[in-house]
Design a protein around this motif. Structure first.
Motif, mmCIF file in Angstrom:
data_model
loop_
_atom_site.group_PDB
_atom_site.id
_atom_site.type_symbol
_atom_site.label_atom_id
_atom_site.label_comp_id
_atom_site.label_asym_id
_atom_site.label_seq_id
_atom_site.Cartn_x
_atom_site.Cartn_y
_atom_site.Cartn_z
ATOM 1 N N SER A 21 -2.523 -6.291 -3.005
ATOM 2 C CA SER A 21 -1.965 -5.005 -3.412
ATOM 3 C C SER A 21 -3.014 -4.064 -3.968
ATOM 4 C CB SER A 21 -0.885 -5.243 -4.481
ATOM 5 O OG SER A 21 -0.335 -4.024 -4.913
ATOM 6 N N LYS A 33 -1.213 8.361 -9.821
ATOM 7 C CA LYS A 33 -1.381 6.997 -10.336
ATOM 8 C C LYS A 33 -0.175 6.509 -11.141
ATOM 9 C CE LYS A 33 -3.823 3.264 -10.879
ATOM 10 N NZ LYS A 33 -3.952 2.336 -9.769
ATOM 11 N N GLN A 43 -1.923 -1.703 -5.936
ATOM 12 C CA GLN A 43 -1.289 -1.324 -7.199
ATOM 13 C C GLN A 43 -0.915 -2.595 -7.953
ATOM 14 O OE1 GLN A 43 -1.112 1.737 -8.266
ATOM 15 N NE2 GLN A 43 -1.769 2.661 -6.345
ATOM 16 N N ASP A 78 0.831 -1.208 0.000
ATOM 17 C CA ASP A 78 0.000 0.000 0.000
ATOM 18 C C ASP A 78 0.868 1.263 0.000
ATOM 19 O OD1 ASP A 78 -2.411 1.407 -0.036
ATOM 20 O OD2 ASP A 78 -2.562 1.465 2.140
ATOM 21 N N ALA A 104 5.487 0.562 -7.937
ATOM 22 C CA ALA A 104 5.104 -0.826 -7.653
ATOM 23 C C ALA A 104 5.850 -1.779 -8.583
ATOM 24 C CB ALA A 104 3.595 -1.001 -7.792
ATOM 25 N N GLY A 138 2.333 4.574 -1.828
ATOM 26 C CA GLY A 138 1.814 5.445 -2.872
ATOM 27 C C GLY A 138 2.173 6.892 -2.645
ATOM 28 N N ASP A 161 2.709 5.893 -8.857
ATOM 29 C CA ASP A 161 2.443 4.749 -7.984
ATOM 30 C C ASP A 161 2.622 3.424 -8.732
ATOM 31 O OD1 ASP A 161 1.876 6.509 -5.939
ATOM 32 O OD2 ASP A 161 -0.307 6.315 -6.129
ATOM 33 N N VAL A 162 2.128 3.352 -9.964
ATOM 34 C CA VAL A 162 2.259 2.133 -10.766
ATOM 35 C C VAL A 162 3.726 1.858 -11.079
ATOM 36 C CG1 VAL A 162 1.731 1.122 -13.030
ATOM 37 C CG2 VAL A 162 -0.085 2.225 -11.699
ATOM 38 N N TYR A 193 -8.886 -4.578 -5.931
ATOM 39 C CA TYR A 193 -7.639 -4.932 -5.268
ATOM 40 C C TYR A 193 -7.013 -6.025 -6.118
ATOM 41 C CZ TYR A 193 -6.239 -2.787 -0.915
ATOM 42 O OH TYR A 193 -5.708 -1.926 0.003
#
Length: 159
Positions: free
Chosen positions: A132, A106, A134, A100, A113, A102, A109-110, A153
Motif C-alpha cells: 500500500s 494526504k 497509504q 493505490d 485508507a 487517492g 487519502d489517509v 511503501y
C-alpha cells in the motif's frame, strides 16, 4: 531530492515490493487485486509476475494505457466499497492486494485508507499480503523488504 528522483524511488519500491509480496504468497491460494488502475502500470506488472492468478481491478473509471486494459470480467468499475463487497459476495478470495486509491490530498487519502481497511480485510485470505501507498489499519504491519526505505511503501499481512 528532485521530484524525478523521488518518483523513481517510489516506482522502484513499488516494483520491488510487489515482487517480494508475490514470493511471500507463492504457497497460498487466491486471486490478486489492484485497487486503483490509473495508467495500468501496476496491473501490467501484477499480471506478469502472477501469470497463473486472476488479477481483479477496481477503479472509478477506465482510463489506462490501451495495452493495460483488464478483461471486462475482471474490471470492477465504481466505488471501492461496493466493488470489494461484490467480490466477497461472489466468494472470491484475495491473496495479494495493491492499494493505490487517492484523491491527492494526504489527510483525505489517509482517512479513506483507514475507512476501507476493514472492507479490504473481508476479502483477504489469512496470510495474504497487502502492498500500500497509504497506511492501513487492522492488519499486521510488516517491515519493508530489503532495499525499500521504511515508509516509502507499506506492507501488511492479513489475519
Amino acid at each position: 531530492m528532485s521530484r524525478l528522483d523521488s518518483m523513481l524511488r517510489r516506482f522502484t519500491a513499488q516494483r520491488d515490493g510487489l515482487n517480494w509480496a508475490a514470493d511471500q504468497i507463492a504457497s497460498l491460494s487466491g486471486d490478486a487485486l489492484d485497487m486503483g488502475l490509473g495508467n495500468g502500470r501496476t496491473y501490467d506488472h501484477l499480471r506478469e509476475i502472477l501469470p497463473n492468478r486472476r488479477v481483479w481491478v477496481i477503479d472509478r473509471i477506465l482510463q489506462c494505457h490501451p495495452s493495460c486494459v483488464p478483461p471486462e470480467a475482471d474490471f470492477l468499475q465504481g466505488e471501492a466499497e461496493p466493488m470489494i463487497n461484490r467480490l466477497v459476495e461472489q466468494g472470491h478470495e484475495i491473496v495479494l492486494a495493491h492499494y493505490d486509491f487517492g484523491f491527492g490530498v494526504k489527510e483525505k487519502d489517509v482517512a479513506e485508507a483507514a475507512r476501507l481497511s476493514p472492507i479490504i480485510a473481508s476479502v483477504m485470505v489469512p496470510g495474504g499480503i497487502i502492498v500500500s501507498g497509504q497506511p492501513l489499519v487492522g492488519f499486521e504491519e510488516l517491515d519493508s523488504p530489503k532495499g525499500i526505505a521504511p515508509g516509502r511503501y507499506m506492507f501488511y499481512r492479513a489475519a
